[in-house]
Design a protein around this motif. Structure first.
Motif, PDB file in Angstrom:
ATOM      1  N   VAL A 200       0.850  -1.190   0.000  1.00  0.00           N
ATOM      2  CA  VAL A 200       0.000   0.000   0.000  1.00  0.00           C
ATOM      3  C   VAL A 200       0.886   1.240   0.000  1.00  0.00           C
ATOM      4  N   PRO A 201       0.771   2.107  -1.005  1.00  0.00           N
ATOM      5  CA  PRO A 201       1.608   3.317  -1.034  1.00  0.00           C
ATOM      6  C   PRO A 201       1.373   4.185   0.198  1.00  0.00           C
ATOM      7  N   MET A 202       2.456   4.660   0.783  1.00  0.00           N
ATOM      8  CA  MET A 202       2.377   5.510   1.962  1.00  0.00           C
ATOM      9  C   MET A 202       2.746   6.940   1.591  1.00  0.00           C
ATOM     10  N   LEU A 203       2.349   7.898   2.421  1.00  0.00           N
ATOM     11  CA  LEU A 203       2.671   9.293   2.180  1.00  0.00           C
ATOM     12  C   LEU A 203       4.174   9.524   2.249  1.00  0.00           C
ATOM     13  N   GLY A 204       4.833   8.892   3.221  1.00  0.00           N
ATOM     14  CA  GLY A 204       6.261   9.062   3.399  1.00  0.00           C
ATOM     15  C   GLY A 204       6.595  10.075   4.479  1.00  0.00           C
ATOM     16  N   ASP A 205       7.900  10.253   4.725  1.00  0.00           N
ATOM     17  CA  ASP A 205       8.376  11.198   5.734  1.00  0.00           C
ATOM     18  C   ASP A 205       9.791  11.629   5.361  1.00  0.00           C
ATOM     19  N   GLY A 206      10.557  12.054   6.354  1.00  0.00           N
ATOM     20  CA  GLY A 206      11.895  12.533   6.070  1.00  0.00           C
ATOM     21  C   GLY A 206      12.798  11.492   5.432  1.00  0.00           C
ATOM     22  N   GLN A 207      12.599  10.211   5.795  1.00  0.00           N
ATOM     23  CA  GLN A 207      13.429   9.160   5.206  1.00  0.00           C
ATOM     24  C   GLN A 207      13.120   8.965   3.727  1.00  0.00           C
ATOM     25  N   SER A 208      11.903   9.322   3.327  1.00  0.00           N
ATOM     26  CA  SER A 208      11.565   9.287   1.895  1.00  0.00           C
ATOM     27  C   SER A 208      12.319  10.367   1.139  1.00  0.00           C
ATOM     28  N   ASP A 209      12.493  11.536   1.762  1.00  0.00           N
ATOM     29  CA  ASP A 209      13.297  12.592   1.153  1.00  0.00           C
ATOM     30  C   ASP A 209      14.756  12.168   1.026  1.00  0.00           C
ATOM     31  N   VAL A 210      15.259  11.429   2.011  1.00  0.00           N
ATOM     32  CA  VAL A 210      16.638  10.935   1.947  1.00  0.00           C
ATOM     33  C   VAL A 210      16.815  10.037   0.729  1.00  0.00           C
ATOM     34  N   TYR A 211      15.849   9.161   0.502  1.00  0.00           N
ATOM     35  CA  TYR A 211      15.913   8.273  -0.667  1.00  0.00           C
ATOM     36  C   TYR A 211      15.926   9.095  -1.956  1.00  0.00           C
ATOM     37  N   ALA A 212      15.012  10.068  -2.066  1.00  0.00           N
ATOM     38  CA  ALA A 212      14.926  10.887  -3.285  1.00  0.00           C
ATOM     39  C   ALA A 212      16.231  11.633  -3.538  1.00  0.00           C
TER      40      ALA A 212
END
Length: 284
Positions: A200-212
């Motif tokens: 299920v796709p999640m909104l994400g958080d700061g760790q998602s920005d790290v990946y990007a």
């Protein structure tokens, strides 16, 4: 035929994502960035309240490195125009089109006005780390949301300016944001694309920005954006090249599938800072 959105004459599209298109537009003799928000995005009154609060924060006195919001303007067709400052310089997306890589290499033209990959990434990490400390995340970081200006490099250094930091979380907190369009998938973390342990796709958080940011850095260093399954090979290639020591290990951690295995943005900034010392990012 000239396209018009309210008082704004559209010059050309800048980017497209799950919220729609952003445009380069002009009002009088001033260029701005305009995003047309569909009524469905603001169907929940709470989403409208969060959006107005976000726009007010970035309109009064935005933090260094964040583009100013000019205002929100409801239209007769029930859409809302989000109007933002056009940052100085050129978008990273445009620069990547004209150059296969921004990495500084021995024997290269060091007088070229384009900055090095590590300097760009370090400035971005500093801007994002400061935002994360305030509980604000980008969640859709991509080259078309980043602007670079080297016109004042001798005095103020490289300026990096980020568009729309916090917009997606303002619209999605307590609600749902439409799924990302195909071009954005390259920079989405696995948990945001439904490719992690949960489908299920999640909104994400700061760790998602790290990946990007990890994806962006690989693109800056190699001129390529491999598919997710090819990241290990791309990072291994960087480790065997003349890249600074520790960069390969940092990228491998930033691109980890599980968010807890990724470093914080503060840690990313610190490691990149060892390779690209630079003064604090000035305001846009």
């Amino acid at each position: 035929m000239t396209m018009q959105l309210g008082p704004y004459r559209i010059l050309r599209p800048l980017a497209e994502d799950s919220l729609g298109r952003t445009y380069l537009a002009v009002e009088g003799d001033e260029q701005v960035v305009v995003r047309r928000l569909a009524p469905t995005l603001l169907g929940d009154p709470r989403a409208g309240e969060r959006l107005r609060a976000w726009a007010a924060r970035l309109g009064e006195s935005p933090s260094p490195g964040l583009a100013r919001v000019r205002g929100l303007f409801p239209q007769s067709d029930h859409h809302t125009l989000l109007v933002m400052q056009l940052p100085a310089g050129t978008s990273l997306a445009e620069l990547l089109v004209h150059r296969s890589t921004l990495a500084e290499r021995p024997g290269g033209n060091r007088s070229a006005p384009l900055p090095g990959a590590l300097a760009i990434a370090q400035r971005l990490a500093a801007i994002l780390a400061a935002a994360h400390s305030r509980g604000s995340y980008h969640l859709r970081l991509s080259p078309d949301k980043v602007f670079l200006d080297t016109s004042g490099e001798k005095t103020a250094g490289l300026q990096v300016c980020v568009l729309e930091l916090g917009l997606f979380s303002a619209l999605a907190e307590g609600g749902r944001v439409p799924g990302p369009s195909a071009p954005a998938h390259t920079y989405l973390a696995p948990e945001q694309a439904g490719a992690g342990p949960s489908t299920v796709p999640m909104l994400g958080d700061g760790q998602s920005d790290v990946y990007a940011l990890g994806v962006l850095l690989v693109q800056l260093l190699t001129g390529q954006t491999p598919e997710r399954a090819e990241w290990p090979a791309a990072v291994a290639q960087l480790q065997s090249s003349a890249a600074p020591a520790g960069l390969g290990s940092l990228l491998r951690e930033m691109l980890a599938e599980e968010p807890p295995r990724r470093p914080s943005m503060v840690q990313v900034e610190a490691v990149l800072g060892l390779a690209a010392r630079s003064p604090e990012s000035p305001p846009c």
